[in-house]
Design an enzyme around this catalytic site. Sequence first.
Site, PDB file in Angstrom:
ATOM      1  CE1 TYR A   1       0.156  -9.649   0.122  1.00 27.13           C
ATOM      2  CE2 TYR A   1      -0.368  -8.220   1.972  1.00 27.13           C
ATOM      3  CZ  TYR A   1      -0.523  -8.559   0.642  1.00 27.13           C
ATOM      4  OH  TYR A   1      -1.341  -7.819  -0.159  1.00 27.13           O
TER       5      TYR A   1
ATOM      6  CB  SER B   1      -3.172 -15.761  -2.032  1.00 21.52           C
ATOM      7  OG  SER B   1      -3.567 -14.841  -3.032  1.00 21.52           O
ATOM      8  CG  ASP B   2      -3.141 -10.248   1.792  1.00 25.86           C
ATOM      9  OD1 ASP B   2      -3.839  -9.556   1.010  1.00 25.86           O
ATOM     10  OD2 ASP B   2      -2.826  -9.850   2.923  1.00 25.86           O
ATOM     11  CB  ALA B   3      -3.762  -8.269  -2.665  1.00 30.62           C
TER      12      ALA B   3
ATOM     13  CB  ALA C   1       0.196 -13.478  -1.255  1.00 28.76           C
TER      14      ALA C   1
END
Length: 774
Positions: free
Chosen positions: A263, A294-296, A298
């Site tokens: 993130y 990606s991270d959630a 992001a």
Amino acid sequence: MKIRLALITSISVLITCTALLQPNNLTAQSSLTEAQIHDKAASLLQQMTLEEKAAQLSQLPGVPAHEFVENAGKPPEEVLKQFGAGSILWVSDPKEINRLQHVAVEQTRLHIPVLFGLDVIHGYRTIFPAPIAMASSWDTKMVESVQTVAAQEARAAGIQWTFAPMVDIARDARWGRMVEGAGEDPYLGAAMARAQILGFQGKQIGSPDHVLACVKHFAGYGAADGGRDYDSSYIPEEEMWNVYLPPFKAALDAGSGSVMSAYMDLNDIPATGNRWLLHDVLRDSWKFNGFVVSDAFAVRSLAIHGYARDPADAAYKAFTAGLNMDMASGTYLKYLPMEVQQKRISMQQIDDAVLPILETKIRMGLFEHPYIDESRIDATLNDPAHRQLARTAVQRAVVLLRNQDALLPLDKTGKTIHSIAVIGELGDAQTDLLSMWGALTKPGPTVSILQGIRDKVGASVRVDYSPGPNLRRNIPSPFGDIAMFANMKPKPTQTSEEVQQSIQDAAALAGKSDTAVLVLGEINFMSGEAASRSSLKLSNSQEDLLEAVSALGKPVILVLINGRPLEISWAAEHVPAILEAWYPGNEGGNGIADVLFGDVNPSGHLPVSWPRVTGQLPLYYNHNLTQIPETSPNFKSRYWDVPSTPLYPFGYGLSYTTFSVDHLNVTPSARVGDKIEVSAEVTNTGDRTGDAVVQLYIHQRAGSASRPVRQLKGFERVALKPGAKQTIHFTLGKDELQFWSPAEKKWLVEPEQFDVWVGQDSTATLHGEFKLTE
Ligand code: BGC
């Protein structure tokens, strides 16, 4: 008798581990060769529209996420029906997974199955000890077996992709996510990363009954400023290569098929839009050919960071940095087609990003076996061998920090102890033993510590319970309101009178009992994501509770349930026995009772340096020397209020027996490129069978850069009967001897003089040396 039990346990663990590694063919791999996989993916690509490709580059949220709908302009299921989807996350109900998969396979134009992803971090139904606890076992075989089971259960229930392992190095315990990783050390971290990838994925991606792994969070997330989750990390390139990246490299070398970007800003460029990370390191240097998610949210967040101008620019920046899949933000879905139409991104670039996603789905066997057989799920999830392994994992993970006058193990026969007071909210907790991610999946029943102790002593000893003060964060977790975490509800706030009363009640119970077991630490939401803290002190008057009970003069055992080291300096002087149990999972109560009552000899060792006070953070053993090192006799340059050393060093852990390590043998010199052999003999000098963790550290005395005072470069866990000895062999080759030199900007093994220590923690004194020559 106790020794026999321990032996039987070790043998059965080995049998269980081996049995668990045999797949039972519930799910099958692709029957295609690598060339056929590539051709099939390429031919699908040729048939796809731009929108369908953008959908493959998108992971749709399986639970309501307004950010997604806002960006994508329509609900996830509509997207799925119209264009398909790369992946769906956060759906854990097998029926729902099958339903959505039917939509993807039967109702979309190209019939491309969806990859279902979930955070199966340390178990799906059977929840094992949290990753930091697993790292405390220093037992890579066991960790591999644990993740093999986690994969088997998850895959049976329809999850094909786990967002694990998390391999972020964490040197600052204020950061709440230390619990999800293997602690502070790159070598131990790499070993744990490797073991977990092999457990999750098996021999290769698509192995039956396994899942696709996703090593995360790439990279540097653990170095958040001030330990504040999501805050910027500033990490010089040499520290990236030498400290933060090695566990990722190990995971990729072990075959991790996917990577999750982090993130935070790394050196002012958000990791999700950081081309140095996602392209230069991952693709150019490491030749990674899987895909990056990606991270959630992001991707969308790149605009919030102040890095992208707007969501369209965020999609452009993430994509061109090298990010294949957008997790849940809907940004790729909406903006990538526009970027192609406006010719900022070419179709070839899009195809290159989609290809590894399609290949992975084919490799995973999803085209051939898209659905799960719901009738077979229960048998897999309720396999008793899984619970047995979970119990073994607890036994191997707990760390005995103090045991004055051999207070532990306790007598369970009722001859010397007639009554035990179990005290503290965590003493009777269940979900809190699972940690945040363990509570998210489909956890099975949890044995509380109170229950574990009661079951262990039966009718021989009276066991009473008093909860003490309620535990809760003063600023609630942002996850508290999310339905997925509905089973994690903190207790209500108490008035100060209620708190005092709860302490008095607990002390009164302890006063009537022969022994008190205080179970203190952190409830679920106190460690994990968005769970940073400015102080590691025992919260919610737990320190008062501990001191009030200790004042009674009864034998007190402190059991810690937590995701990171806590400030326990008072306890370390006044409480005779301290057992670190971390978040132990479903079998926590049983495993802890096994150790408390001596059916199992504790053998865990700390994967982090344990601070005396929070102000010492960040704290790590592998720091550089200064002009006035700790050992300097007269002129102390560090803090004047506390020693600069940790309360307990990295690698530390006690046993009910004792071990000695001696007879060190080191190849005295070798040419750069050749190997150094090190051996030492470990002996069980006590009267109980136990496992020793023998650790090897090195130090390079001079070179093109200052080198850490010590670095772990080998370890081995060995079981020894009383009086037994074993010679342990270590080899130091290129991987162990090289470092990334900031002077030369490359990896080097330098012709220099080195120190070696072998022992039972990072303060080992058994010393040798060797020289590398040109
Ligand atoms: C976390 C990740 C996780 C993802 C999906 C994020 O909030 O940072 O570690 O994998 O959510 O659940």
